[in-house]
Design a protein around this motif. Sequence first.
Motif: not given
Length: 697
Positions: A630-644, A647-653, A658-664
């Motif tokens: 239901l949220r109206l925005r993706d509030w967690i900032p991402r970069r193009d290189v996140c996930g590809s 993978q640091l954020c994904r490993v630390k979560c 966090i998906k392998p692609t870097g998406g939340i």
Amino acid sequence: MEEFQNRALGCLGGLAKHIVFAAAVLLLLLSASSAEELEREEAARYIEPPYQLGDLLEGGIYELINLDGRVSGYAFETEPLAPLPGFSGAPINLFVILTLEGRLIDVDIVSHNEPIFVSGLGEAPFQEFISQYKGYSITDSLVIGVPYGDQSSGSSLVYLDGVTKATASVRIAHETLLAAALKVAREKMQGIGGRAAAKPDLEHAEPLTWEQIVEEGIAGRRVVTNREVDDAFADSIWADDDPVAKDEPDEIYLDLWVVDLGPPAIAEAILEPDSLSQLRNFQELSPDDEPILVIDAGRHGLVTEDFVRNTSPNLITASQDGLPISLRDADLDVELRDGIPGEFAMVLRTDRRLGFNPIDEWSLSVRAVREHGSFRPEIGTVDFTVAHKTDERFFIKDEPPAPVPVWRQAMDARSGDLVVLAGGLAALVPLLLLGQSRLAGFRQYTLVRLAILAGVIGFVGWWGQGQLSIATVLGVVRSLFEGQSLAFLLYDPFSLLIWGVVLLTFVIWGRGFFCGWMCPFGAMQEFMHYLGRLLRLPQIQVPDRIDFWLVKLKYVILAGLLALAILAPTYLDTAIEVEPFKTAITTFFVREWYFVLYCVGLLLLSMVVFKGFCRYICPLGAVMAIGGFLRLRDWIPRRDVCGSPCQLCRVKCNYNAIKPTGGIKYDECFQCLDCVTIHDDDNQCVPLILAKRGRQL
């Protein structure tokens, strides 16, 4: 393999949601017919000699027959007469036996579904509370709580002990009993209720002066001299206990004025502009309450020194047609216009929906109290009464009163807690909304977060009893389908405020605000996680393949609860114990050993599996996960290189959100902000580190 998992995930998620939706629909379809009146044989079990059940009258009310065959009273269930919903959405149903004089012979619990009693505190405290009504009259001014100051001060109120941790539930039961009993009294016992009730005509304009108000009897008056008070106490041990009355027998003891301020024309003639503005605000917020001005121009003073604003006055009572009128201080500052007498004035409030009719005569009584003796003095009281009614031209008589009153005392009783809670939420929500990156980048962020979570456990959980539960969700759903009022939510305003903010934050963050910041049991698990790390316990990282299935378990549990509500509703309250909230928060772990073992086991599990209950088991979390969609925005900032390739954020979560692609995966994100901390830190974020070195991924 990854494509297979994604397809399986989509299919399983869709299947789980369809199961939940279908179960909810079936629950709604079946719940409408859940309430049934007692059969005659069942009702007779509540009757003890010398009484027996007589004829069944309209409205499900039985005549109560004495040994001589005469009608001695009435017996009835409260649910058909006052179906005020409890926290499960179902009304509390009591069986009441009442004499013709309005005295309660007995009160028994027929059925209820209050979670705190069903599988929390147990039935004994509820039974003990209900047993207090036996022997009292419905004409008594019955209130829940304890008196302020000296309990032997001659108060006209009758205090009933509540139940700690179940205040809202016993208040609902109290209002249910009184509303049903007063309705029976008016319709069957007193022959009252034939006349249409009235409410102030807010459009009626008429210039009035104080002299006109007095001359027309719009203001009722009773003057009592010191001599009259002495005469009332004559030939008693209190005869000589008021030296002022002896020295000045002809002076005024009580100069009592009573005015109904509901009609605007009357209020405008009596109150100064500031007080009039306060009164109008009060009438907008409480349109069913009648404001009554009471003035004393003598030396009585109307209330004792122990009186607390916004409570029932302990020396003033009112009645109409032999039945009590519930009065409460309206907490307004009263400033009278010039020329109006009075040393002490206050505005009282009474709910018209409980039967008060301002155009019928009613009476107000003020109690005079004397004490005899210095050590444990004996208390003597005398009541002085003034009869009053207001002319019909100021009122509208067409609309009947609402059948079920909404009880507001819960708001007043928790006003301090609500202010603190509202202040905390007003600070936390903007902090996360506008200062998210700044907060996550703070060097001592973890300590700040743990401090907030400690406040949530202590104040929101243990003190405020604001742990949200799946029981409330099921109760709301049932009430909406049955067309019942959701007024039962008002009986726990503390939790209602949290619910309101949580629903609001759904459109901003999804589930993260509640699950990550406002859930007391979730906060407990987070502390246990840090304790496990402090003790150097091995941390179990659930493999993606297993986590993939486990995160669906909470949806299956939710569907199971809905199925139980349909197929075996008597087991539902026990099944809700899958939530350990009653054990950890409501009862402070003082429960049967198996509940405590289950709760402690989940907390111990959190020492090695990060918040395992929240991620895999919590049925409320399954409902909250909807917020991720239901949220109206993706509030967690991402970069193009996140996930590809990074993978640091994904490993630390810790939540594996966090998906392998870097998406939340926002339906699984708990807003811990750890990934935001990494994203904004050029000492942790790999792309930022490389950028400092002039390199790129």
